[in-house]
Design a protein around this motif. Sequence first.
Motif, PDB file in Angstrom:
ATOM      1  N   UNK A   1       1.214  -1.253   0.224  1.00 39.04           N
ATOM      2  CA  UNK A   1      -0.103   0.512  -0.073  1.00 39.04           C
ATOM      3  C   UNK A   1       1.128   1.205  -0.217  1.00 39.04           C
ATOM      4  N   UNK A   2       0.546   1.695  -0.683  1.00 42.47           N
ATOM      5  CA  UNK A   2       1.173   3.473  -1.173  1.00 42.47           C
ATOM      6  C   UNK A   2       0.606   4.511  -0.809  1.00 42.47           C
ATOM      7  N   UNK A   3      -0.605   4.377  -1.170  1.00 46.99           N
ATOM      8  CA  UNK A   3      -1.709   5.168  -0.813  1.00 46.99           C
ATOM      9  C   UNK A   3      -3.585   4.287  -0.740  1.00 46.99           C
ATOM     10  N   UNK A   4      -4.003   3.571  -1.366  1.00 50.62           N
ATOM     11  CA  UNK A   4      -5.076   2.734  -1.222  1.00 50.62           C
ATOM     12  C   UNK A   4      -5.260   1.173  -1.627  1.00 50.62           C
TER      13      UNK A   4
ATOM     14  N   UNK B   1     -14.576  -5.793   8.577  1.00 45.86           N
ATOM     15  CA  UNK B   1     -13.525  -6.746   9.573  1.00 45.86           C
ATOM     16  C   UNK B   1     -12.488  -5.041   9.818  1.00 45.86           C
ATOM     17  N   UNK B   2     -12.808  -4.657   8.383  1.00 43.44           N
ATOM     18  CA  UNK B   2     -11.367  -2.898   8.586  1.00 43.44           C
ATOM     19  C   UNK B   2     -12.574  -2.346   7.119  1.00 43.44           C
ATOM     20  N   UNK B   3     -11.904  -0.923   7.638  1.00 43.93           N
ATOM     21  CA  UNK B   3     -12.381   0.149   7.056  1.00 43.93           C
ATOM     22  C   UNK B   3     -11.547   0.920   5.322  1.00 43.93           C
TER      23      UNK B   3
ATOM     24  N   UNK C   1      -6.093   1.022   5.926  1.00 43.44           N
ATOM     25  CA  UNK C   1      -4.545   1.331   5.835  1.00 43.44           C
ATOM     26  C   UNK C   1      -3.822   2.746   6.020  1.00 43.44           C
ATOM     27  N   UNK C   2      -2.389   1.893   6.292  1.00 43.26           N
ATOM     28  CA  UNK C   2      -1.327   2.992   6.324  1.00 43.26           C
ATOM     29  C   UNK C   2      -0.048   2.388   4.667  1.00 43.26           C
ATOM     30  N   UNK C   3       0.300   3.445   4.506  1.00 42.12           N
ATOM     31  CA  UNK C   3       1.475   2.710   3.942  1.00 42.12           C
ATOM     32  C   UNK C   3       2.380   1.820   4.337  1.00 42.12           C
ATOM     33  N   UNK C   4       2.427   1.089   3.243  1.00 42.50           N
ATOM     34  CA  UNK C   4       3.708  -0.488   3.899  1.00 42.50           C
ATOM     35  C   UNK C   4       2.789  -1.483   4.399  1.00 42.50           C
TER      36      UNK C   4
ATOM     37  N   UNK D   1      -1.629  -7.255   5.735  1.00 41.17           N
ATOM     38  CA  UNK D   1      -1.012  -6.029   7.346  1.00 41.17           C
ATOM     39  C   UNK D   1      -1.701  -5.219   7.529  1.00 41.17           C
ATOM     40  N   UNK D   2      -2.333  -4.284   8.323  1.00 40.70           N
ATOM     41  CA  UNK D   2      -3.237  -3.752   8.277  1.00 40.70           C
ATOM     42  C   UNK D   2      -3.305  -2.562   9.762  1.00 40.70           C
ATOM     43  N   UNK D   3      -2.216  -1.288   9.751  1.00 35.02           N
ATOM     44  CA  UNK D   3      -1.758  -0.401  10.880  1.00 35.02           C
ATOM     45  C   UNK D   3      -0.929  -1.555  11.399  1.00 35.02           C
TER      46      UNK D   3
END
Length: 422
Positions: free
Chosen positions: A145-148, A179-181, A186-189, A217-219
Amino acid sequence: MATLCAGVGATAIALGRPVPERPAATVLAAGSRVSVASKWRVRVDTVRRGEPLIAALERAGVPRLEAARVLMESRAIDSRKIRAGTTITSKVSSDSGPSEVVLQLAIDRLVRFTRSATAGSRSGWLEKEEKLLWTTDTVVVGGVVSSTLTGAIAQGADAFPANVRNDVAYALADILEYRVDLSRDLREGDTIKVLMERQRAPNGAVRPGEVIAARLTVDGRRVETMRFAQGSTASYFDGEGKSMRAAFLRAPLAFRRISSVFGLRRHPILGTVRAHQGMDYAAARGTPVRALGDGTVIFAGWKGGYGRVLEIRHRNGFVTRYGHLNGFAPGIRRGTRVSISRTVAYVGTTGLSTAPHLHFEVLVNGKHRDPRVALRNVTGEPLAAGQRASFEDLKARLFSRLDGPRTTTTAAAPVVTRGAGD
């Protein structure tokens, strides 16, 4: 004189092109020199924007009266619903006109009309609907992830054409929405890997099929999901065997992007710093707003700076509030019972709002809670104990493939996502 004429005739024959000798049988068997195949040609056309289908058929060579009868008798075609760009392929003779017309209504659906003297219809045409078979294999896609989410999938989904890669992302988002918004968490990386079906049509078109397994991997936290069937029903479970479907969705808009988050901010109209007791989702006016969970409407009307607002009471002391609405969905009023995902209202800019967006709040036992925290802890029901062994065995096999190289698995080795005894 007769002698002179005979001489002239002989001279004329002698001056002409010599005629090759051929056995009589060869001459009789030769038949016509005109090739029957040369009379036929194949013409490919498309229905033009705003054009009636009968006009397109007439351009393909079918007389207008015949075309009208064909469409009147057709069971597979509603001429009012044929889209511009629909392909029409016709086989046409210069002597007798078209003998076959094929409409491709979808990638995998054809309707074939064949002229027949024994058709038994006024039009003189036989109709046959054909479904083209897709072949299926499996691929691993993913990215960083870099943005979306869509950007990360587009980066690592080279197994699919560019024009369908967003569909891969949306398929994954539909599974994870409890489970996930994905627009906020999501975060970069963060990383994404998905094992999924890839389907091919006979004409070479490619589309995504079912998501089989995924790991994100989410945050900083790991989220896993896999498809698992119990009896005739397949659904998605997390890595611990709990259903991905929970009591609440993670966001009230299906297509969303958040413009501000829970916490302190400067109010855009009042100009003061005040507690922003919720989350704003920027969206176009009229975007459908979904009920986050099953519940009962306790308020639907105007409430000060919220503008037009809707409040829904759920189980376990939860209340969800939706503000700045343009309007309510039909049937939504105080006392209405609603189910999860039902459209209950539409995004607007009423009250103290500078642009169309949805203001969303979660209250637990009367107190405001950060929606990201309050909803994250609500999980689905676990698998039955009798399914655990089958689930763990399948999980080990699927995630082993997910962690392998991004290669294709042929349709000869399908992924089985069923529990024991099915």
